[in-house]
Enzyme design. Structure first.
Site, PDB file in Angstrom:
ATOM      1  N   GLN A  79       0.883  -1.181   0.175  1.00  0.00           N
ATOM      2  CA  GLN A  79      -0.036  -0.040   0.011  1.00  0.00           C
ATOM      3  C   GLN A  79       0.840   1.416  -0.133  1.00  0.00           C
ATOM      4  OE1 GLN A  79      -1.825   0.849   3.561  1.00  0.00           O
ATOM      5  NE2 GLN A  79      -3.665   1.484   2.729  1.00  0.00           N
ATOM      6  N   GLY A  80       0.800   2.213  -1.034  1.00  0.00           N
ATOM      7  CA  GLY A  80       1.510   3.186  -1.240  1.00  0.00           C
ATOM      8  C   GLY A  80       0.785   4.472  -0.784  1.00  0.00           C
ATOM      9  N   SER A 123       1.457   6.471   2.658  1.00  0.00           N
ATOM     10  CA  SER A 123       2.039   7.506   3.187  1.00  0.00           C
ATOM     11  C   SER A 123       3.490   8.166   2.767  1.00  0.00           C
ATOM     12  CB  SER A 123       2.599   6.784   4.869  1.00  0.00           C
ATOM     13  OG  SER A 123       1.351   6.350   5.271  1.00  0.00           O
ATOM     14  N   GLU A 159      -9.472  -1.701   6.406  1.00  0.00           N
ATOM     15  CA  GLU A 159      -8.224  -1.814   7.118  1.00  0.00           C
ATOM     16  C   GLU A 159      -8.364  -1.668   8.759  1.00  0.00           C
ATOM     17  OE1 GLU A 159      -5.188   0.823   5.535  1.00  0.00           O
ATOM     18  OE2 GLU A 159      -3.746   0.596   7.066  1.00  0.00           O
ATOM     19  N   GLU A 191      -4.585   8.421  18.172  1.00  0.00           N
ATOM     20  CA  GLU A 191      -5.027   9.739  18.315  1.00  0.00           C
ATOM     21  C   GLU A 191      -5.955  10.118  17.216  1.00  0.00           C
ATOM     22  OE1 GLU A 191      -1.801   8.907  18.331  1.00  0.00           O
ATOM     23  OE2 GLU A 191      -1.803   8.913  20.592  1.00  0.00           O
TER      24      GLU A 191
HETATM   25  C1  LIG Z   1       4.577  -0.822  11.188  1.00  0.00           C
HETATM   26  C2  LIG Z   1       3.837   0.283  10.021  1.00  0.00           C
HETATM   27  C3  LIG Z   1       3.643  -0.013   8.948  1.00  0.00           C
HETATM   28  C4  LIG Z   1       3.051   0.703   8.061  1.00  0.00           C
HETATM   29  N1  LIG Z   1       2.712   0.469   6.601  1.00  0.00           N
HETATM   30  C5  LIG Z   1       2.256   1.332   5.865  1.00  0.00           C
HETATM   31  C6  LIG Z   1       1.947   0.983   4.513  1.00  0.00           C
HETATM   32  O1  LIG Z   1       2.192  -0.223   4.313  1.00  0.00           O
HETATM   33  N2  LIG Z   1       1.510   1.858   3.698  1.00  0.00           N
HETATM   34  C7  LIG Z   1       1.239   2.956   3.986  1.00  0.00           C
HETATM   35  O2  LIG Z   1       0.903   3.773   3.295  1.00  0.00           O
HETATM   36  N3  LIG Z   1       1.713   3.417   5.283  1.00  0.00           N
HETATM   37  C8  LIG Z   1       2.101   2.835   6.069  1.00  0.00           C
HETATM   38  N4  LIG Z   1       2.522   3.224   7.469  1.00  0.00           N
HETATM   39  C9  LIG Z   1       2.359   4.542   7.707  1.00  0.00           C
HETATM   40  C10 LIG Z   1       1.276   4.848   8.526  1.00  0.00           C
HETATM   41  O3  LIG Z   1       0.074   4.920   7.874  1.00  0.00           O
HETATM   42  C11 LIG Z   1       1.640   6.341   9.447  1.00  0.00           C
HETATM   43  O4  LIG Z   1       2.909   5.957   9.815  1.00  0.00           O
HETATM   44  C12 LIG Z   1       0.491   6.799  10.170  1.00  0.00           C
HETATM   45  O5  LIG Z   1      -0.564   7.029   9.274  1.00  0.00           O
HETATM   46  C13 LIG Z   1       0.845   8.155  10.722  1.00  0.00           C
HETATM   47  O6  LIG Z   1       1.530   8.973   9.819  1.00  0.00           O
HETATM   48  P1  LIG Z   1       2.771   9.623  10.218  1.00  0.00           P
HETATM   49  O7  LIG Z   1       3.788   8.488  10.379  1.00  0.00           O
HETATM   50  O8  LIG Z   1       3.344  10.486   9.040  1.00  0.00           O
HETATM   51  O9  LIG Z   1       2.587  10.402  11.398  1.00  0.00           O
HETATM   52  P2  LIG Z   1       2.088  11.854  11.767  1.00  0.00           P
HETATM   53  O10 LIG Z   1       0.753  12.069  11.096  1.00  0.00           O
HETATM   54  O11 LIG Z   1       3.178  12.877  11.774  1.00  0.00           O
HETATM   55  O12 LIG Z   1       1.737  11.736  13.476  1.00  0.00           O
HETATM   56  C14 LIG Z   1       2.654  11.919  14.473  1.00  0.00           C
HETATM   57  C15 LIG Z   1       1.784  11.940  15.883  1.00  0.00           C
HETATM   58  O13 LIG Z   1       1.027  12.989  15.605  1.00  0.00           O
HETATM   59  C16 LIG Z   1      -0.291  12.743  16.091  1.00  0.00           C
HETATM   60  N5  LIG Z   1      -1.299  13.429  15.159  1.00  0.00           N
HETATM   61  C17 LIG Z   1      -1.033  13.747  14.084  1.00  0.00           C
HETATM   62  N6  LIG Z   1      -2.291  14.663  13.535  1.00  0.00           N
HETATM   63  C18 LIG Z   1      -3.056  14.568  14.382  1.00  0.00           C
HETATM   64  C19 LIG Z   1      -4.247  15.081  14.898  1.00  0.00           C
HETATM   65  N7  LIG Z   1      -5.094  15.772  13.842  1.00  0.00           N
HETATM   66  N8  LIG Z   1      -4.780  14.991  15.802  1.00  0.00           N
HETATM   67  C20 LIG Z   1      -4.302  14.470  17.064  1.00  0.00           C
HETATM   68  N9  LIG Z   1      -3.012  13.708  16.719  1.00  0.00           N
HETATM   69  C21 LIG Z   1      -2.617  13.873  15.682  1.00  0.00           C
HETATM   70  C22 LIG Z   1      -0.342  11.149  15.537  1.00  0.00           C
HETATM   71  O14 LIG Z   1      -1.361  10.428  16.415  1.00  0.00           O
HETATM   72  C23 LIG Z   1       1.178  10.730  16.179  1.00  0.00           C
HETATM   73  O15 LIG Z   1       1.058  10.416  17.255  1.00  0.00           O
HETATM   74  C24 LIG Z   1       2.962   2.183   8.363  1.00  0.00           C
HETATM   75  C25 LIG Z   1       3.412   2.730   9.590  1.00  0.00           C
HETATM   76  C26 LIG Z   1       4.062   1.722  10.537  1.00  0.00           C
HETATM   77  C27 LIG Z   1       4.172   2.168  11.841  1.00  0.00           C
END
Ligand SMILES: Cc1cc2nc3c(=O)[nH]c(=O)nc-3n(C[C@H](O)[C@H](O)[C@H](O)COP(=O)(O)OP(=O)(O)OC[C@H]3O[C@@H](n4cnc5c(N)ncnc54)[C@H](O)[C@@H]3O)c2cc1C
Lengths: 379, 417
Positions: free
Chosen positions: B148-149, B151, B266, B401
C-alpha cells in the site's frame, strides 16, 4: 479466554420489549426535574412510579409462575434496570427483586406461598445483609439469632438496608446455631425507632440502619427450603449484575449530558467540543460505556444460562469491577468539563457523580472485585 | 471537505451477511479444525513474524507464501468471495469461523493482508471486471503480493497532503515521487497507490487511486530497519514510472473516496475481507502462561498483587472486546451509538495489545531487561519484541489519536477541531 460461551450474548424478544418499554417509561417519568423533586421529598418514595412499575409487572418478573409471577430469570431485569439507571430513576425495584430471589432460592413451599404473592401485588420487600464493618461478603453474618420454644430472637444491627421504611418484609441474614440463616422479618415485628435513615451521597436513595435488637419472630420465619450459603452467593452475583446494569445506564446518561455540553458551550469562538483534550477523554468514556454494556449483557446471559459457579462469578465480578470504575470516572470528567457550572448543586452532573459514588460502594468496588477475580483468572 | 464525512456507511458494506445454518457452520469449522491439525506447519527454526507488518526475511516470506497457498488450495481461504473469481461464495460467517479457528490453534498468519483484507475487497466492490479477473484469485494463492503506497515523508495522518503525482500521459499514467513505511514493499507484486492528479485541485479533490505493478521500470525499493533491529517496511521511489490507463480504480480524481473506503477495511470498520488472521493476536492465556514462569523481585510474578490487579484489568477489557462481537449482532442492543463498536475496533484491540505486552515485560522483573536471543530471556525475548512491535498497529493504519478524533466526530458528533 477463548471460551466461546463466556463471550456470547443472548437477547430475547421479551428482553427487547422490556428495554424499549422501560427506556420510554424512565425517560418520561424521570426527567431531571422529577429526580430533584424526589430528592426534596426526603424520606419518602415516589408512590406513583412504584405503582406503575407494579402495574407493568416488573416487580413480579422473578416470581415463579406457580406463585403468580412471570417466572423470568434475572437477565430480564437487566434492560429495565439499565434504563432506570440512565434516567436516575430510583425505585425499590432492585431491593424487591433481591428479596424475591432469596425467597425463591431458600424458602420452603409454604414460605413462598406466604410471601411471593405479596410481591406480585405490589408489596415492597428488601434485604438486610450488610453489617457495620462493611464486609461485602455476605455469607458470614454476625447478627445473632437464637431459637427457643418456636421463637427466634435476633440481636444485632444491619446497615445499608435499602428501602427499609417502605418494605412490608425484610430478609435478614443471621447466625443461627453457628450456621448462616435467613429470617423473614415483617414490618410489624420491628421495634419502634429501630430504623435510622442513613444520609447517603446519592440523595435519590432511601437507605437505613435497622436495629434488630430484641426482635422476636416465629421460627417458621426462618427460611428452610434451600441452602442458605448458596442462596447468599447467588445473591451476591445478582446484586453485582443489577447494580452493574444500573451503572451502565447511568454511565450512558452522564455521557449524553457531557456530549450535549461539549457541543453547546462555547469558548474561544466555538464549541468546546472541538478541543482534543476534551474530545479524546470523552471517547475514552464512550469506550468504557460500550464495554460496560457488553460486560453487563454478557454477565446477564451467563448468569441466566446457569453454568458452573465460577463462570457466573467471573462474569458478574468483571461487570461490577468495570462499571464501578468507569461510571465514577465518566462523572468525574463530566463535572470537570462543565467548568464552574459543574461545581454547583444546580448542575445535573452532580446527580450522576453522587449516584456513581454510591453504586460503586454497593456490592463491592472495582478493586475489591479485581482482587477476587485474580485467583479465579490467574491460576 | 471533511476528511471523515465521506467514509462509506459501513452498514451497507457489512450487510452482505446471508442466512446461514448454524449446524452447517459448526460442521464446517470442525472440518477445518481437523484439516489444520494435520496440515498446519510446525514451528520453523527461524522466528515467524507475528503480524503481516513484520515480514523481513526471504525465509519468512517463502514459508508464509507456501502456507497461505496450501490453505487456499485446501479450500479455506477467501471462502466468502465470489466463486467466479476464485472464492467459494459462502456466507461471511464461514470465513469468520476459519479466522477464529486459526487464532484458536495459533497457526501462522495469512500474510498477504493488504491483498486479502484491503485491496481485494476494494477491487471486488468497485473494480472493473478485468481487474477482478486479473487480481482476485492471485491474491488468494499469494502469487500476487500487495503493498500500500499511501504515506509519504510529509504526509501520514494528514494523508491528503501527499506530493507524489500520477498524471495522464497518452494511454498511460506517469508517476513521480516517493512513498514511505511501505509494508511488504520489497516483496510486493502490486501496490495500491494514492497520488495527486494534474487537476490543480486542492488536497482531497485532486487525487487518483492506481493499481501499480511493482516491476514497472523506474520503481526503486529500499528496506528500512525497524526499532526492533529487524527489517520491516520500505521506502519506494517513483522516477518517471509509466503504467497503463486501466490501472485506475474508481473515478479519475475520485481517489480520496477510494482511499477512505480502503481504510474502513483496514480498520475493521467494514467487512468483506478474505481473512482477518493478519496477526497472531496475543491471547491473554498465552501471556498468563508465560507469567506463571516469570519471577518478579525474587518471587513468582503472579503472587504480586499489583501485577495481578493490572492483569485482571486487561482481562476484563479483553472480555468486553470479545463480547462486543456478540452484542453487535443484536440490533436492539446497539444503544445510542450504533457505529461505536465497529469504528473503535482498531483502537480498542491495538491499545489493549500494547498495554498487555508492556505488562508482560514488566512482570519479568530484572529479566525484563533482556532481549532477543539472550539465553536467559523468557521465551527468547518474544515479549520484549512483541511490545516494541505493538506500536506497528497503534501507529500504522492511522494512529490511535486519529482514531479518537474519528470516533469523537463521527460517533459522538463532536465538532471538528
Ligand atoms: C509498522 C507500520 C507499517 C506501515 N505500513 C504502511 C503501509 O504499508 N503503507 C502506508 O502507506 N503507510 C504505512 N504506514 C504508515 C502509517 O500509515 C503512518 O505512519 C500513520 O498514518 C501516521 O502518519 P505519520 O507517520 O506521518 O505520523 P504523523 O501524522 O506525523 O503523526 C505523529 C503524531 O501526531 C499525531 N497526530 C497527527 N495528526 C493529529 C491530529 N489531527 N490530531 C491528533 N493527533 C495527531 C499522531 O497521532 C501521532 O501520534 C505504516 C506505519 C507503521 C508504523
Amino acid at each position: 479466554m477463548s471460551d466461546d460461551r463466556a463471550t456470547a450474548i443472548t437477547f430475547s424478544d421479551e428482553q427487547r420489549l422490556l428495554l424499549e418499554q422501560s427506556e420510554r417509561f424512565a425517560r418520561n417519568r424521570s426527567g431531571f426535574e422529577s429526580v430533584r423533586k424526589r430528592i426534596a421529598a426526603k424520606d419518602d418514595i415516589d408512590r406513583s412510579i412504584w405503582q406503575d412499575i407494579v402495574a407493568m409487572g416488573w416487580a413480579n418478573l422473578l416470581v415463579p409462575v406457580a406463585y403468580g409471577g412471570s417466572g423470568l430469570r434475572v437477565d430480564a431485569l437487566v434492560p429495565i434496570v439499565e434504563s432506570a439507571g440512565r434516567h436516575l430513576l430510583a425505585s425499590p425495584l432492585i431491593s424487591t427483586a433481591l428479596a424475591t430471589q432469596l425467597l425463591v432460592d431458600a424458602g420452603s413451599r409454604g414460605q413462598k406461598e406466604m410471601w411471593l404473592p405479596q410481591v406480585g401485588s405490589g408489596s415492597v420487600a428488601t434485604t438486610a445483609l450488610c453489617e457495620p464493618g462493611g464486609s461485602w461478603a455476605l455469607t458470614e453474618p454476625r447478627l445473632q439469632a437464637q431459637c427457643s420454644n418456636g421463637i427466634v430472637r435476633l440481636s444485632g444491627t444491619k446497615i445499608h438496608v435499602r428501602d427499609a421504611k417502605e418494605a412490608q418484609f425484610l430478609i435478614v441474614s443471621a447466625m443461627l446455631d453457628g450456621q448462616p440463616a435467613l429470617v423473614v422479618v415483617e414490618r410489624a415485628y420491628l421495634r419502634e425507632n429501630s430504623l435510622r435513615s442513613q444520609i447517603v451521597l446519592d440523595e435519590t436513595q432511601r437507605c437505613y440502619t435497622v436495629s434488630f435488637e430484641e426482635v422476636e419472630v416465629p421460627a417458621t420465619m426462618v427460611l428452610d427450603g434451600g441452602d442458605v450459603v448458596e442462596a447468599l452467593c447467588a445473591l451476591e452475583r445478582t446484586g453485582e449484575l443489577l447494580f452493574s446494569a444500573e451503572m451502565a445506564g447511568g454511565l450512558g446518561g452522564a455521557l449524553a449530558l457531557l456530549v450535549n455540553h461539549l457541543t453547546t458551550r462555547e469558548a474561544f469562538g466555538g464549541p468546546i467540543g472541538r478541543f482534543q483534550a476534551l474530545k479524546h477523554a470523552t471517547v475514552d468514556i464512550l469506550l468504557d460505556f460500550e464495554a460496560a454494556r457488553s460486560l453487563v449483557y454478557g454477565a446477564g446471559t451467563t448468569i441466566a444460562s446457569s453454568p458452573g459457579k465460577a463462570a457466573s462469578e467471573i462474569a458478574t465480578r468483571m461487570a461490577k469491577a468495570h462499571t464501578s470504575d468507569a461510571f465514577v470516572h465518566a462523572c468525574d470528567r463530566t463535572i470537570q468539563f462543565h467548568g464552574g457550572l459543574g461545581f454547583t448543586y444546580e448542575c445535573n452532573a452532580q446527580l450522576f457523580l453522587r449516584r456513581a459514588m454510591w453504586s460503586q460502594a454497593v456490592f463491592g468496588s472495582a478493586k475489591y472485585h479485581r482482587q477476587k477475580l485474580a485467583p479465579l483468572l490467574l491460576s | 471537505m471533511s476528511e471523515n464525512s465521506i467514509l462509506p456507511d459501513h452498514t451497507t458494506v457489512t450487510a452482505k451477511t446471508m442466512d446461514c445454518d448454524e449446524d452447517d457452520l459448526f460442521e464446517f469449522r470442525d472440518e477445518f479444525a481437523g484439516w489444520l491439525r494435520v496440515n498446519a506447519p510446525g514451528k520453523p527454526a527461524f522466528p515467524l513474524p507475528e503480524t503481516f507488518m513484520e515480514v523481513g526475511t526471504d525465509e519468512q516470506f517463502d514459508f508464509l507464501s507456501d502456507w497461505q497457498r496450501s490453505v487456499y488450495e485446501a479450500g479455506y481461504l477467501g471462502v466468502s468471495w465470489p466463486q467466479e473469481y476464485g472464492g467459494r461464495g459462502l456466507p461471511v460467517e464461514f470465513q469468520n469461523a476459519i479466522d477464529l479457528e486459526m487464532i484458536h490453534q495459533n497457526v501462522p498468519i495469512m500474510f498477504n493482508t493488504i491483498g486479502l483484507a484491503w485491496a481485494g475487497p476494494l477491487i471486488l466492490d468497485i473494480g472493473s471486471e478485468r481487474q477482478k479477473k486479473q487480481y482476485i484469485r492471485r491474491i488468494l494463492t499469494a502469487e500476487d503480493v500487495w503493498c500500500q503506497g499511501f504515506s509519504e515523508p510529509g504526509a501520514g495522518s494528514d494523508l491528503a497532503n501527499i506530493r507524489t503525482v500520477a498524471v495522464r500521459d497518452g494511454e498511460n499514467w506517469r508517476i513521480n515521487g516517493s512513498k514511505i513505511w511501505t509494508t511488504l514493499g520489497s516483496y510486493a507484486d502490486h501496490m495500491i497507490l494514492l497520488a495527486q492528479g494534474d487537476s490543480g485541485a486542492a488536497r482531497y479533490k485532486g487525487l487518483n487511486f492506481l493499481l501499480v505493478p511493482m516491476e514497472s521500470e523506474g520503481i526503486e525499493v529500499r528496506k528500512i530497519r525497524k526499532m526492533t533491529g529487524e527489517h520491516g517496511f520500505c521506502e519506494v521511489f517513483f522516477n518517471d514510472v509509466f503504467v497503463p490507463k486501466d490501472c485506475l480504480i474508481g473515478q479519475e480524481l475520485g481517489g480520496w473516496q477510494v482511499a477512505m473506503r480502503t481504510l474502513t477495511y483496514e480498520r475493521g470498520a467494514a467487512g468483506g475481507q478474505a481473512s482477518m488472521h493478519t496477526g497472531t493476536r496475543i491471547e491473554s492465556s498465552l501471556m498468563i502462561e508465560a507469567a506463571t514462569r516469570a519471577e518478579f523481585d525474587g518471587g513468582p510474578a503472579l503472587e504480586e498483587p499489583l501485577i495481578c490487579d493490572e492483569l485482571v484489568r486487561l482481562l476484563i477489557e479483553e472480555r468486553a472486546n470479545l463480547l462486543h462481537e456478540s452484542r453487535k449482532r443484536h440490533s436492539a442492543l446497539a444503544g445510542p451509538y450504533p457505529t461505536a463498536i465497529d469504528m473503535s475496533h482498531k483502537l480498542r484491540w491495538t491499545e489493549w495489545n500494547r498495554r498487555l505486552q508492556r505488562l508482560a515485560v514488566e512482570l519479568q522483573g530484572l529479566e525484563g531487561s533482556l532481549y532477543l536471543e539472550d539465553p536467559d530471556a523468557l521465551d527468547g525475548g518474544a515479549w520484549q519484541r512483541g511490545y516494541l512491535n505493538s506500536f506497528a498497529a497503534t501507529i500504522g493504519g492511522g494512529p490511535s489519536e486519529i482514531q479518537s478524533n474519528i470516533l469523537a466526530e463521527r460517533v459522538l458528533g463532536l465538532p471538528k477541531g
